[in-house]
Structures are given as structure tokens and as C-alpha cells.
Motif scaffolding. Structure first.
Motif, short mmCIF file in Angstrom:
data_model
loop_
_atom_site.label_atom_id
_atom_site.label_comp_id
_atom_site.label_asym_id
_atom_site.label_seq_id
_atom_site.Cartn_x
_atom_site.Cartn_y
_atom_site.Cartn_z
N LEU A 29 0.77 -1.42 -0.02
CA LEU A 29 -0.11 0.03 0.09
C LEU A 29 0.83 1.45 -0.11
CD1 LEU A 29 -2.69 1.34 0.27
CD2 LEU A 29 -2.65 1.19 2.52
N VAL A 30 1.73 1.25 0.88
CA VAL A 30 2.40 2.49 0.88
C VAL A 30 3.19 2.59 -0.22
CG1 VAL A 30 4.81 3.67 2.10
CG2 VAL A 30 2.98 2.46 3.44
N CYS A 31 3.92 1.70 -1.02
CA CYS A 31 4.47 1.99 -2.36
C CYS A 31 3.32 2.47 -3.35
CB CYS A 31 5.36 0.57 -2.51
SG CYS A 31 6.71 0.29 -1.64
N ALA A 32 2.35 1.67 -3.41
CA ALA A 32 1.53 2.13 -4.33
C ALA A 32 1.01 3.92 -4.13
CB ALA A 32 0.34 1.39 -4.44
N LEU A 33 0.66 4.00 -3.05
CA LEU A 33 0.31 5.31 -2.71
C LEU A 33 1.47 6.48 -3.37
CD1 LEU A 33 -1.24 5.01 0.88
CD2 LEU A 33 -2.49 5.63 -1.34
N ALA A 34 2.75 5.97 -2.86
CA ALA A 34 3.98 6.64 -3.59
C ALA A 34 3.85 6.84 -4.97
CB ALA A 34 5.17 6.11 -3.02
N GLU A 35 3.33 5.91 -5.51
CA GLU A 35 3.36 5.87 -7.29
C GLU A 35 2.50 6.89 -7.60
OE1 GLU A 35 2.17 2.44 -10.73
OE2 GLU A 35 2.58 1.83 -8.67
N GLY A 37 1.61 9.44 -6.28
CA GLY A 37 2.08 10.68 -6.33
C GLY A 37 1.12 11.85 -5.73
N GLN A 38 0.23 11.63 -4.80
CA GLN A 38 -0.82 12.70 -4.42
C GLN A 38 -0.53 13.21 -2.98
OE1 GLN A 38 -4.95 11.98 -5.76
NE2 GLN A 38 -4.43 10.78 -7.44
N ILE A 39 0.31 12.25 -2.49
CA ILE A 39 0.52 12.52 -1.01
C ILE A 39 2.13 12.42 -0.68
CG2 ILE A 39 -1.95 11.68 -0.10
CD1 ILE A 39 -0.38 9.18 0.76
N GLU A 40 2.41 12.90 0.48
CA GLU A 40 3.79 12.95 1.09
C GLU A 40 3.79 11.90 2.09
OE1 GLU A 40 7.28 15.54 2.99
OE2 GLU A 40 5.39 16.55 2.09
N GLN A 41 4.74 10.99 2.16
CA GLN A 41 4.40 9.80 3.01
C GLN A 41 5.96 9.71 3.78
OE1 GLN A 41 1.89 6.15 1.94
NE2 GLN A 41 3.48 6.66 0.29
N ARG A 42 5.73 9.52 4.88
CA ARG A 42 6.98 8.90 5.72
C ARG A 42 6.53 7.69 6.37
NH1 ARG A 42 10.90 12.64 9.30
NH2 ARG A 42 11.48 12.96 7.24
N ALA A 43 7.58 6.48 6.18
CA ALA A 43 7.07 5.03 6.70
C ALA A 43 8.03 5.13 8.02
CB ALA A 43 7.69 4.01 5.69
N PHE A 44 7.13 5.00 9.09
CA PHE A 44 7.98 4.48 10.45
C PHE A 44 7.87 3.12 10.77
CE2 PHE A 44 6.84 8.98 10.46
CZ PHE A 44 7.64 9.61 11.39
N THR A 45 8.79 2.25 10.78
CA THR A 45 8.77 0.89 10.88
C THR A 45 10.02 0.29 11.40
OG1 THR A 45 8.12 -1.12 9.65
CG2 THR A 45 9.37 0.53 8.56
N ARG A 46 9.94 -1.02 11.65
CA ARG A 46 11.13 -1.49 12.14
C ARG A 46 12.12 -2.00 11.11
NH1 ARG A 46 7.93 -6.13 15.84
NH2 ARG A 46 7.93 -4.86 17.79
N PRO A 47 13.43 -2.09 11.53
CA PRO A 47 14.52 -2.54 10.33
C PRO A 47 13.86 -3.84 9.90
CG PRO A 47 15.74 -1.76 12.27
CD PRO A 47 14.10 -1.66 12.61
N ASN A 48 14.04 -3.95 8.39
CA ASN A 48 13.60 -5.16 7.63
C ASN A 48 14.09 -4.93 6.26
OD1 ASN A 48 11.50 -6.59 5.82
ND2 ASN A 48 11.48 -7.87 7.71
N GLU A 49 15.04 -5.74 5.94
CA GLU A 49 15.83 -5.74 4.68
C GLU A 49 14.85 -5.56 3.61
OE1 GLU A 49 19.53 -7.92 2.23
OE2 GLU A 49 19.06 -8.26 4.24
N ARG A 51 11.37 -5.27 3.51
CA ARG A 51 10.50 -4.25 3.27
C ARG A 51 11.25 -2.76 3.04
NH1 ARG A 51 8.67 -4.32 8.74
NH2 ARG A 51 7.75 -6.22 7.93
N GLU A 52 12.61 -2.49 3.58
CA GLU A 52 13.09 -1.39 3.29
C GLU A 52 13.58 -1.19 1.87
OE1 GLU A 52 16.64 -0.68 6.05
OE2 GLU A 52 15.79 -2.20 7.36
N HIS A 53 13.86 -2.45 1.19
CA HIS A 53 14.19 -2.41 -0.27
C HIS A 53 12.97 -2.01 -0.99
CE1 HIS A 53 15.77 -3.77 -4.23
NE2 HIS A 53 14.54 -4.67 -4.27
N HIS A 54 11.92 -2.55 -0.91
CA HIS A 54 10.77 -2.03 -1.53
C HIS A 54 10.40 -0.67 -1.47
CE1 HIS A 54 9.78 -5.76 -3.52
NE2 HIS A 54 9.86 -6.30 -2.25
N ALA A 58 10.46 2.70 -4.23
CA ALA A 58 9.46 3.38 -4.46
C ALA A 58 9.73 4.92 -4.31
CB ALA A 58 8.31 2.80 -3.53
N GLY A 59 10.84 5.17 -3.53
CA GLY A 59 10.89 6.49 -3.13
C GLY A 59 10.48 6.96 -1.91
#
Length: 354
Positions: A29-35, A37-49, A51-54, A58-59
């Protein structure tokens, strides 16, 4: 989009496991919302290789935190301070821990519930999203205001996959091929599926997933003398390919909020049989886009499997209707637009309330 337009700032908060249905949907979902381009996002999450890669691809700006239990005072303070400093318009939390660790603030606090969770973790939130109508009713019956509870289903990974060879995992290519997937936990009802397999001659079962019931299921398979027809695949990242290969997908869960597994079977045109647990009982129209059987009834389950194996025409009608159901209600572009509409509406509403 015009750079002069101020986009809504949305913080997405997940304190989940390394793998799992909710964790995978969060990333999707976070990646699709970034795609979009209608909102500005920041992901707050645990370290996970993974998840972090994706998220990086997606920027998505990502802020990593331990997001531990209540006793992790320093870690939780750092998370809350970082969240406050970012000055989000909306904060969306996923599952229990992220929700109770996130305080009320100047932002609109939105909790997304993918199951019939204990509502005590969510009462301080401003708004709530339920992925099924049943979960929404659970929240409203629990005292949440109905006009602040929203129904938005999941969408799935729409990557087009190629089928695997039917003889993969040392399987006989000329036998009916059944597929089940999920955490190997008692709630998933895989023990019932193994009992049903006894009465489905020659069928091979691929069981994808890991969990605390693995040893018990292996022992049960020995006792039922079906070891030669069962393949434990472990945790897989190619569910679309597995579904494209199998003849039938089976969801025997005793408890199932929704998960993505039903829309995934529809998208991949794999006929589905499910127990009448919460999510499947709501989504599946019996004998139209899937088959429903009673929970814990291995005889009904075996009969349903045998019926689909015996009738290719019936199986095809289930495939066709399931695909139409997905395209009309659960496709990525439909669900993303629902999230974007909600985010923009809540920003306006929250600004007005302040």
C-alpha cells in the motif's frame, strides 16, 4: 502535479513481524500510494531488509525504530519524538502495537484493522479503517462512532506470474494439485485440510507457510499416511505463481479476518474453497465465485474438493466469476483511489475540527 500544491503528509506506522499478510500489505500500500504521487509519506517501521528495499525503490522516506513493548521507554520516546517532529497531517497505524504506541496529536490518527482485534488498543484513535464489513461492524458494536469507521478492502500484488512446472517439489505432474497457504497456526485449520486429503484420491497438496504447528502437522500427516501426497513449501514470496499452477486453492481457516488470500485466488483464477470463517463467509458467494464449507468439517471439505476436480466446467465458472469480482471490487486502482479519497477528506475534516 503542480509543485506549488501542498500535499497531505501521511505517516505510515507498522511494528510488525518480518513476514506476514499485514506486513506485506503495508509495504504494498505505501509503495502504491507513493506511485500515485498525491500525498507525501514517511514510513515509520522496524528494520527489515525486504521491506526497506521495496520502500526505497518506491522513493518512500523511511524512519526506522525498534517499536518495542511498553517497557522500551527510550525506544518509544524516540519514535514519538520523530513522529511529532515530522508534523504529519494524518498518521495511519497497523495492528495492535503500532496503534497503542502512537499517541493522539495534532494529526488525524487513523487505525487500520485487518482482523477482529481487541479494541482496547484503538479507542484513542480518531478514525478507523476495517478491511471487511464484518470488522467494521465489530468496531461499531464495540462503541466506535459509525461515521468515523470506513470500509476499505485489501488489494493484492498484481504482478503477472508464470505457472511453475506441475512436477515442482517432486510432485507427480498428472495428479490433481491443491494449494493452501498461510501461517502454520491452529486458527488456519490446516489439520482439517489434512484429514480431508485422506478422502481425495491421488491429489497432491502444496502447503506454503511456516509457524508453530509445523511439527504437529508433519506428525499428523504420518498418522494419516498421506506424507507422500503432501509438500511443505515453507514461507514463499511467489504466491501468484503457485496459484497459477494449482487446480484449487483451499482456505480452511477457523478464524480469518480477510487476508489477501481470497482476492489473490480470484486474481489468479484459481478456484477457491473456504471454510465459513468471518472474511471468507462475507466475500464468497457460495457456488458462484467459490465454495464454502462448515468450519472444522473435513467431510464437507473433501466433498467440495472432489466436486471441483470432477467438473472442469464448474471449476471454470468459479474462475471466471472470481476474476470479475476482483476486477470490480478489489483491484489496485480501485482500492488506492479509496485510500486517497479518504486521506484528502480527513485532512479537510480534521483542519475544520481544529
Amino acid at each position: 502535479m503542480d509543485d506549488s500544491i501542498t500535499l497531505p503528509k501521511v505517516a505510515q506506522v507498522l511494528a510488525g513481524a518480518a513476514f506476514g499478510g499485514a506486513e506485506n500489505f503495508y509495504t504494498r500500500l505505501v509503495c502504491a500510494l507513493a506511485e500515485a504521487g498525491q500525498i507525501e509519506q514517511r514510513a515509520f517501521t522496524r528494520p527489515n531488509e525486504h521491506r526497506e528495499h521495496h520502500l526505497q525503490q518506491a522513493g518512500v522516506d523511511t524512519c526506522l525504530h525498534r517499536l518495542g513493548g511498553k517497557l522500551d521507554i527510550l525506544g518509544n520516546y524516540r519514535y514519538r519524538r520523530a513522529l511529532q517532529k515530522w508534523q504529519a497531517d494524518i498518521v495511519i497505524t497497523y495492528m495492535n502495537r503500532a496503534s497503542y504506541l502512537t499517541p493522539k496529536g495534532d494529526y488525524a490518527l487513523v487505525a487500520r484493522l485487518g482482523h477482529y482485534y481487541d479494541l482496547k488498543y484503538y479507542r484513542h484513535c480518531d478514525y478507523w479503517i476495517g478491511i471487511t464489513q464484518g470488522i467494521c461492524r465489530h468496531m461499531i458494536d464495540g462503541g466506535f462512532p459509525a461515521d468515523r469507521v470506513f470500509h476499505i478492502p485489501n488489494f493484492i500484488d498484481e504482478t503477472i506470474a508464470q505457472p511453475l512446472p506441475r512436477d515442482s517439489f517432486n510432485s507427480p505432474a498428472d495428479q490433481p494439485l491443491l494449494l493452501a497457504a498461510g501461517r502454520l497456526h491452529r486458527n488456519k485449520g490446516f489439520d482439517i485440510l489434512l484429514r480431508a486429503l485422506v478422502d481425495v484420491p491421488n491429489a497432491i497438496l502444496w502447503l506454503a507457510g511456516e509457524g508453530p504447528e509445523r511439527n504437529a502437522l508433519e506428525q499428523q500427516a504420518k498418522e494419516l499416511k498421506i506424507v507422500d501426497r503432501l509438500r511443505f513449501l515453507g514461507w514463499r514470496n511467489d504466491i501468484n505463481a503457485l496459484m497459477c499452477t494449482a487446480d484449487i486453492f483451499i482456505c480452511p481457516s477457523r478464524h480469518e479476518g480477510l487476508g489477501s488470500i481470497i482476492p489473490e485466488s480470484w486474481y489468479n483464477q484459481c478456484p477457491i474453497i473456504a471454510a465459513r470463517s468471518q472474511g471468507p463467509g462475507e466475500l464468497i458467494a457460495h457456488r458462484q465465485n467459490g465454495l464454502l464449507v462448515d468450519i472444522d468439517d473435513d467431510k464437507q471439505l473433501a466433498d467440495a474438493i472432489n466436486e471441483l476436480i470432477a467438473s472442469k466446467d464448474f471449476a471454470y465458472s468459479i474462475q471466471k466469476n472470481g476474476k470479475a469480482e476482483y476486477q470490480n471490487k478489489y483491484s489496485k486502482h480501485i482500492i488506492i483511489q479509496q485510500y486517497l479519497n479518504l486521506i484528502h477528506n480527513l485532512v479537510k475534516s480534521h483542519e475544520y475540527e481544529r
